[in-house]
Design a protein around this motif. Sequence first.
Motif, PDB file in Angstrom:
ATOM      1  N   CYS A  68       0.850  -1.177   0.000  1.00  0.00           N
ATOM      2  CA  CYS A  68       0.000   0.000   0.000  1.00  0.00           C
ATOM      3  C   CYS A  68       0.894   1.239   0.000  1.00  0.00           C
ATOM      4  O   CYS A  68       2.110   1.141   0.195  1.00  0.00           O
ATOM      5  CB  CYS A  68      -0.953   0.015   1.190  1.00  0.00           C
ATOM      6  SG  CYS A  68      -0.164  -0.087   2.810  1.00  0.00           S
ATOM      7  N   ARG A  69       0.296   2.390  -0.232  1.00  0.00           N
ATOM      8  CA  ARG A  69       1.085   3.619  -0.301  1.00  0.00           C
ATOM      9  C   ARG A  69       1.712   3.923   1.049  1.00  0.00           C
ATOM     10  O   ARG A  69       1.104   3.717   2.100  1.00  0.00           O
ATOM     11  CB  ARG A  69       0.232   4.785  -0.753  1.00  0.00           C
ATOM     12  CG  ARG A  69       1.038   6.073  -0.896  1.00  0.00           C
ATOM     13  CD  ARG A  69       0.466   7.035  -1.882  1.00  0.00           C
ATOM     14  NE  ARG A  69       1.473   8.059  -2.235  1.00  0.00           N
ATOM     15  CZ  ARG A  69       1.355   8.894  -3.247  1.00  0.00           C
ATOM     16  NH1 ARG A  69       0.310   8.837  -4.033  1.00  0.00           N
ATOM     17  NH2 ARG A  69       2.293   9.789  -3.503  1.00  0.00           N
ATOM     18  N   LYS A  70       2.934   4.407   1.030  1.00  0.00           N
ATOM     19  CA  LYS A  70       3.631   4.799   2.258  1.00  0.00           C
ATOM     20  C   LYS A  70       3.082   6.147   2.712  1.00  0.00           C
ATOM     21  O   LYS A  70       3.549   7.214   2.303  1.00  0.00           O
ATOM     22  CB  LYS A  70       5.136   4.880   2.020  1.00  0.00           C
ATOM     23  CG  LYS A  70       5.972   5.026   3.283  1.00  0.00           C
ATOM     24  CD  LYS A  70       7.459   4.946   2.951  1.00  0.00           C
ATOM     25  CE  LYS A  70       8.296   4.969   4.230  1.00  0.00           C
ATOM     26  NZ  LYS A  70       8.217   6.283   4.908  1.00  0.00           N
ATOM     27  N   ALA A  71       2.048   6.067   3.538  1.00  0.00           N
ATOM     28  CA  ALA A  71       1.367   7.266   4.033  1.00  0.00           C
ATOM     29  C   ALA A  71       0.765   6.920   5.388  1.00  0.00           C
ATOM     30  O   ALA A  71      -0.248   6.224   5.456  1.00  0.00           O
ATOM     31  CB  ALA A  71       0.289   7.727   3.056  1.00  0.00           C
ATOM     32  N   GLY A  72       1.381   7.358   6.453  1.00  0.00           N
ATOM     33  CA  GLY A  72       0.934   6.988   7.786  1.00  0.00           C
ATOM     34  C   GLY A  72       1.339   5.566   8.109  1.00  0.00           C
ATOM     35  O   GLY A  72       2.169   4.960   7.431  1.00  0.00           O
ATOM     36  N   GLN A  73       0.726   5.019   9.155  1.00  0.00           N
ATOM     37  CA  GLN A  73       1.081   3.676   9.621  1.00  0.00           C
ATOM     38  C   GLN A  73      -0.015   2.653   9.404  1.00  0.00           C
ATOM     39  O   GLN A  73       0.214   1.459   9.554  1.00  0.00           O
ATOM     40  CB  GLN A  73       1.414   3.731  11.126  1.00  0.00           C
ATOM     41  CG  GLN A  73       2.633   4.568  11.453  1.00  0.00           C
ATOM     42  CD  GLN A  73       3.892   4.037  10.773  1.00  0.00           C
ATOM     43  OE1 GLN A  73       4.162   2.834  10.775  1.00  0.00           O
ATOM     44  NE2 GLN A  73       4.667   4.935  10.184  1.00  0.00           N
ATOM     45  N   LYS A  74      -1.209   3.098   9.027  1.00  0.00           N
ATOM     46  CA  LYS A  74      -2.345   2.189   8.912  1.00  0.00           C
ATOM     47  C   LYS A  74      -2.201   1.272   7.705  1.00  0.00           C
ATOM     48  O   LYS A  74      -1.810   1.704   6.621  1.00  0.00           O
ATOM     49  CB  LYS A  74      -3.641   2.986   8.805  1.00  0.00           C
ATOM     50  CG  LYS A  74      -4.903   2.130   8.913  1.00  0.00           C
ATOM     51  CD  LYS A  74      -6.147   3.003   8.937  1.00  0.00           C
ATOM     52  CE  LYS A  74      -7.404   2.174   9.079  1.00  0.00           C
ATOM     53  NZ  LYS A  74      -8.625   3.017   9.103  1.00  0.00           N
ATOM     54  N   ALA A  75      -2.500  -0.003   7.900  1.00  0.00           N
ATOM     55  CA  ALA A  75      -2.463  -0.975   6.808  1.00  0.00           C
ATOM     56  C   ALA A  75      -3.671  -0.773   5.909  1.00  0.00           C
ATOM     57  O   ALA A  75      -4.821  -0.862   6.362  1.00  0.00           O
ATOM     58  CB  ALA A  75      -2.454  -2.391   7.368  1.00  0.00           C
ATOM     59  N   MET A  76      -3.425  -0.511   4.625  1.00  0.00           N
ATOM     60  CA  MET A  76      -4.501  -0.271   3.670  1.00  0.00           C
ATOM     61  C   MET A  76      -4.541  -1.389   2.631  1.00  0.00           C
ATOM     62  O   MET A  76      -3.543  -2.058   2.378  1.00  0.00           O
ATOM     63  CB  MET A  76      -4.315   1.083   2.985  1.00  0.00           C
ATOM     64  CG  MET A  76      -4.159   2.252   3.951  1.00  0.00           C
ATOM     65  SD  MET A  76      -5.521   2.410   5.134  1.00  0.00           S
ATOM     66  CE  MET A  76      -6.808   3.033   4.071  1.00  0.00           C
ATOM     67  N   GLY A 115      -4.310  -2.198  -0.634  1.00  0.00           N
ATOM     68  CA  GLY A 115      -3.881  -1.997  -2.000  1.00  0.00           C
ATOM     69  C   GLY A 115      -3.512  -0.568  -2.341  1.00  0.00           C
ATOM     70  O   GLY A 115      -3.311   0.285  -1.471  1.00  0.00           O
ATOM     71  N   VAL A 116      -3.428  -0.312  -3.653  1.00  0.00           N
ATOM     72  CA  VAL A 116      -2.908   0.938  -4.196  1.00  0.00           C
ATOM     73  C   VAL A 116      -3.888   1.474  -5.234  1.00  0.00           C
ATOM     74  O   VAL A 116      -4.483   0.702  -5.998  1.00  0.00           O
ATOM     75  CB  VAL A 116      -1.524   0.710  -4.860  1.00  0.00           C
ATOM     76  CG1 VAL A 116      -0.919   2.030  -5.313  1.00  0.00           C
ATOM     77  CG2 VAL A 116      -0.580  -0.017  -3.909  1.00  0.00           C
ATOM     78  N   LEU A 117      -4.045   2.795  -5.282  1.00  0.00           N
ATOM     79  CA  LEU A 117      -4.903   3.462  -6.259  1.00  0.00           C
ATOM     80  C   LEU A 117      -4.064   4.217  -7.276  1.00  0.00           C
ATOM     81  O   LEU A 117      -3.059   4.852  -6.927  1.00  0.00           O
ATOM     82  CB  LEU A 117      -5.832   4.464  -5.575  1.00  0.00           C
ATOM     83  CG  LEU A 117      -7.115   3.966  -4.921  1.00  0.00           C
ATOM     84  CD1 LEU A 117      -7.828   5.152  -4.283  1.00  0.00           C
ATOM     85  CD2 LEU A 117      -8.027   3.288  -5.934  1.00  0.00           C
ATOM     86  N   PHE A 118      -4.517   4.160  -8.550  1.00  0.00           N
ATOM     87  CA  PHE A 118      -3.894   4.923  -9.618  1.00  0.00           C
ATOM     88  C   PHE A 118      -4.974   5.694 -10.365  1.00  0.00           C
ATOM     89  O   PHE A 118      -6.113   5.239 -10.482  1.00  0.00           O
ATOM     90  CB  PHE A 118      -3.172   4.005 -10.613  1.00  0.00           C
ATOM     91  CG  PHE A 118      -2.055   3.214 -10.004  1.00  0.00           C
ATOM     92  CD1 PHE A 118      -0.780   3.747  -9.916  1.00  0.00           C
ATOM     93  CD2 PHE A 118      -2.284   1.936  -9.508  1.00  0.00           C
ATOM     94  CE1 PHE A 118       0.252   3.019  -9.349  1.00  0.00           C
ATOM     95  CE2 PHE A 118      -1.259   1.197  -8.936  1.00  0.00           C
ATOM     96  CZ  PHE A 118       0.013   1.744  -8.861  1.00  0.00           C
ATOM     97  N   ASP A 119      -4.606   6.851 -10.890  1.00  0.00           N
ATOM     98  CA  ASP A 119      -5.489   7.645 -11.732  1.00  0.00           C
ATOM     99  C   ASP A 119      -4.788   7.841 -13.069  1.00  0.00           C
ATOM    100  O   ASP A 119      -3.674   8.367 -13.123  1.00  0.00           O
ATOM    101  CB  ASP A 119      -5.770   9.002 -11.083  1.00  0.00           C
ATOM    102  CG  ASP A 119      -6.867   9.781 -11.798  1.00  0.00           C
ATOM    103  OD1 ASP A 119      -7.350   9.311 -12.847  1.00  0.00           O
ATOM    104  OD2 ASP A 119      -7.228  10.862 -11.302  1.00  0.00           O
ATOM    105  N   LEU A 154      -8.607   8.615  -1.592  1.00  0.00           N
ATOM    106  CA  LEU A 154      -8.406   9.291  -2.862  1.00  0.00           C
ATOM    107  C   LEU A 154      -7.201  10.232  -2.808  1.00  0.00           C
ATOM    108  O   LEU A 154      -6.506  10.432  -3.808  1.00  0.00           O
ATOM    109  CB  LEU A 154      -9.675  10.070  -3.249  1.00  0.00           C
ATOM    110  CG  LEU A 154      -9.818  10.489  -4.712  1.00  0.00           C
ATOM    111  CD1 LEU A 154      -9.752   9.290  -5.644  1.00  0.00           C
ATOM    112  CD2 LEU A 154     -11.125  11.242  -4.908  1.00  0.00           C
ATOM    113  N   LYS A 155      -6.901  10.782  -1.634  1.00  0.00           N
ATOM    114  CA  LYS A 155      -5.739  11.678  -1.505  1.00  0.00           C
ATOM    115  C   LYS A 155      -4.425  10.939  -1.668  1.00  0.00           C
ATOM    116  O   LYS A 155      -3.378  11.558  -1.900  1.00  0.00           O
ATOM    117  CB  LYS A 155      -5.782  12.385  -0.137  1.00  0.00           C
ATOM    118  CG  LYS A 155      -5.598  11.464   1.052  1.00  0.00           C
ATOM    119  CD  LYS A 155      -5.624  12.226   2.353  1.00  0.00           C
ATOM    120  CE  LYS A 155      -5.487  11.304   3.560  1.00  0.00           C
ATOM    121  NZ  LYS A 155      -4.208  10.603   3.569  1.00  0.00           N
TER     122      LYS A 155
END
Length: 203
Positions: A53-61, A63-67, A195-196
């Motif tokens: 997942c994206r390296k943003a904070g510590q929460k496990a998300m 997958g990954v989003l692309f636009d 989305l961010k």
Amino acid sequence: MLIHLIPKIFANPVAHPCELIDFSSPELGFTLLAGKDLMAKRPYLNKNYLVACRKAGQKAMDGVLFDIPTIPEMFSTVTRWMVNGQYEVTHEVVYQILDGEFDAISDDPGLWYGRCAYGDKPERKARWPVAVSGPGCTTWPYMEVIPMHNRAGDIFDILFDQRLLSRFENYPLHTIERERLLEEMAEPTRRFPALKDVFVLER
């Protein structure tokens, strides 16, 4: 177009600890590095799954989003993992986009089901590809260290000493409504990427 992908590996975290190396797509033109762009976490109750997942904070998300500006007919992704700190494994998925009806896709089969209308949400038809059969847990793409042979789909594995070194998957996808992804983002109990945190690609 929003693309939701879930690069993941299934392995016992004690017997076979894994680390993400990178996640890339030659057709979409990106290479995301572990520790810089991505991190690997465990967002599911089944902690054998390690998900990028994206390296943003510590929460496990999840997958990954692309636009991206346009809907591709085909693209591939390659995820590389390090197993036991000793050897590298590779997981390649070729995604075949079956239609251009909507402006989002996800490789999570849980988002493909049809749904009756309720509240202010419209009725939606199923988006399950004919070529994909079986429950979601056996059809979504993922890597393994020790193959359990319960996967469904067009898969080719290379093994050595009963361990998986590389896996190639052909994975057909129908497009889905963008709202399916936006609703997952709004659901507080889901660990859906925000989305961010989308990666914007200029394909």
